[in-house]
Design an enzyme around this catalytic site. Structure first.
Site, PDB file in Angstrom:
ATOM      1  N   MET A   1       0.735  -1.082  -0.050  1.00 13.53           N
ATOM      2  CA  MET A   1      -0.073  -0.203  -0.118  1.00 13.53           C
ATOM      3  C   MET A   1       0.826   1.408   0.012  1.00 13.53           C
ATOM      4  O   MET A   1       1.949   1.234  -0.613  1.00 13.53           O
ATOM      5  CB  MET A   1      -0.894   0.012   1.086  1.00 13.53           C
ATOM      6  N   CYS A   2       0.495   2.379   0.741  1.00 15.52           N
ATOM      7  CA  CYS A   2       0.978   3.637   0.325  1.00 15.52           C
ATOM      8  C   CYS A   2       2.132   3.872   1.499  1.00 15.52           C
ATOM      9  O   CYS A   2       2.300   3.301   2.381  1.00 15.52           O
ATOM     10  CB  CYS A   2      -0.145   4.766   0.579  1.00 15.52           C
ATOM     11  N   ARG A   3       2.647   5.206   1.314  1.00 18.79           N
ATOM     12  CA  ARG A   3       3.769   5.694   2.331  1.00 18.79           C
ATOM     13  C   ARG A   3       3.225   7.086   2.309  1.00 18.79           C
ATOM     14  O   ARG A   3       2.887   7.636   1.371  1.00 18.79           O
ATOM     15  CB  ARG A   3       5.204   5.505   1.697  1.00 18.79           C
TER      16      ARG A   3
ATOM     17  N   VAL B   1       3.105   8.740  -1.428  1.00 17.64           N
ATOM     18  CA  VAL B   1       3.184   7.874  -2.484  1.00 17.64           C
ATOM     19  C   VAL B   1       2.094   6.859  -2.633  1.00 17.64           C
ATOM     20  O   VAL B   1       1.897   6.004  -1.660  1.00 17.64           O
ATOM     21  CB  VAL B   1       4.786   7.503  -2.783  1.00 17.64           C
TER      22      VAL B   1
ATOM     23  N   ASN C   1      -3.370   6.130   4.856  1.00 18.72           N
ATOM     24  CA  ASN C   1      -2.529   5.037   4.578  1.00 18.72           C
ATOM     25  C   ASN C   1      -3.343   3.940   5.326  1.00 18.72           C
ATOM     26  O   ASN C   1      -3.709   3.725   6.572  1.00 18.72           O
ATOM     27  CB  ASN C   1      -1.232   4.913   5.146  1.00 18.72           C
TER      28      ASN C   1
END
Length: 367
Positions: A1-3, A96, A122
């Site tokens: 997944m995201c940061r 991101v 997130n």
């Protein structure tokens, strides 16, 4: 997944010191994450976004943050690199993305803003399609028409806005933002329970009005760890060795810089403190940091039991790597362990050995 990454400082920072220059910057985390293992989506290449507030208040420009985002991979966007060298801000959100909900679209790139409020997320709301209609039915016409994308994260922002007495207000107290965040989480949990949804939701939410920051590390489970989230503070954050090797320095008791990140930006383990699962963290306008346990049906009061939370669920979602257990006592490599090249570049200096700043803990029950 995201940061994701949050910077708040008493002085503006050049965005490149967060986004591009550190060898483990959030842009590098997009393709070289140490705390993420997701074989379905091995990189965070589905777009990025960065939002910031002007360091000098200008009535003509207003109080709203400026946001730059794109669906291109963050590491391959020349405009982002150029802007990061020319912009300074005292409060920055960066994100991101690896798509889990919603299409690959600029409208789906974090962060989002409403008036002077900025938001990013997130994680994921479990089985969100079963909750979406109910969420939408609670919103005013204005907030119903606010989301332009189709992610659970942006709709969660709309829900958060609905919890505020006036989302257009010129200022908010930390208590208003904190209470709205707790009500948002509580409401999502209530709807999931009523819909018999048993899969946990991962709710690392972040919001700011340009003065106060509120973030959560949260999962709707008593057995599982939430997605990773770390905290660092000090007086300076700068490069001390060639190759983008940064560290947080603490020259006195002042907290001039506070960072919150899904993944540490440095390989100095003494720089970073893990935020406990199911905790809300507040950075006040005066740079005080509060950690607040989220006391609800998923709260674990016994510290020994809390340490037994498992990381398998978050790892399956790509939000923790299997190496995460190292910092919790397992015999696997630490996710913060530098490569041989990084170790050789930093070995001469050694860890700072400084203690983390004292963080005030306040118990607050979710509404």
């Amino acid at each position: 997944m995201c940061r994701l990454l949050i910077y708040k400082g008493t002085e503006p920072i050049q965005l490149s010191h967060l986004l591009t220059r550190p060898c483990h910057s959030i842009i590098n985390q997009a393709f070289d994450s140490r705390l993420r293992l997701d074989r379905r989506r091995p990189i965070n290449g589905d777009g990025f976004g960065v939002g910031w507030y002007d360091p000098v208040k200008d009535p003509e420009l207003g109080n709203q943050p400026c946001i730059f985002n794109s669906i291109t991979p963050a590491w391959n966007n020349a405009n982002l690199t150029r802007l990061a060298e020319k912009i300074k801000s005292p409060l920055v959100f960066a994100h991101v993305r690896a798509t889990t909900a919603g299409s690959l679209s600029q409208d789906n790139c974090h962060p989002w803003h409403f008036s002077q409020l900025m938001w990013m997320h997130n994680g994921g709301i479990a089985e969100f399609t079963r909750l979406k209609r109910q969420l939408q039915s609670t919103l005013s016409d204005e907030l119903y028409n606010f989301p332009q994308g189709n992610t659970d994260s942006e709709w969660a922002f709309a829900l958060f806005l609905s919890m505020l007495a006036d989302p257009h207000a010129e200022s908010f107290t930390q208590h208003e933002l904190r209470d709205a965040m707790l009500k948002t989480i509580s409401t999502l949990n209530t709807w999931a329970r009523e819909a018999n949804i048993t899969e946990p939701s991962l709710l690392n939410f972040c919001v700011t009005d340009g003065h106060t920051v509120v973030a959560t590390r949260y999962i709707s489970s008593k057995q599982d760890e939430a997605a990773s989230l770390y905290f660092s503070s000090g007086t300076t954050f700068d490069e001390y060795a060639p190759g983008g090797h940064y560290r947080m320095s603490k020259q006195d008791k002042r907290e001039n810089i506070i960072l919150i990140a899904s993944e540490p930006l440095t390989f100095e383990q003494a720089d970073w403190m893990e935020i406990p699962t199911n905790t809300l963290i507040v950075i006040t306008p005066k740079m005080n940091v509060l950690q607040i346990p989220i006391i609800d049906e998923f709260h674990v009061s016994d510290p020994l039991q809390a340490k037994k939370r498992g990381s398998d669920f978050a790892a399956q979602k790509g939000l923790l790597s299997s190496a995460y257990g190292a910092r919790r006592g397992a015999s696997v490599p630490s996710p913060l362990q530098p490569s041989q090249e990084e170790f050789e570049a930093t070995a001469h200096d050694g860890a700072s050995g400084e203690e983390f700043p004292r963080v005030e803990a306040v118990s607050v029950a979710a509404a």
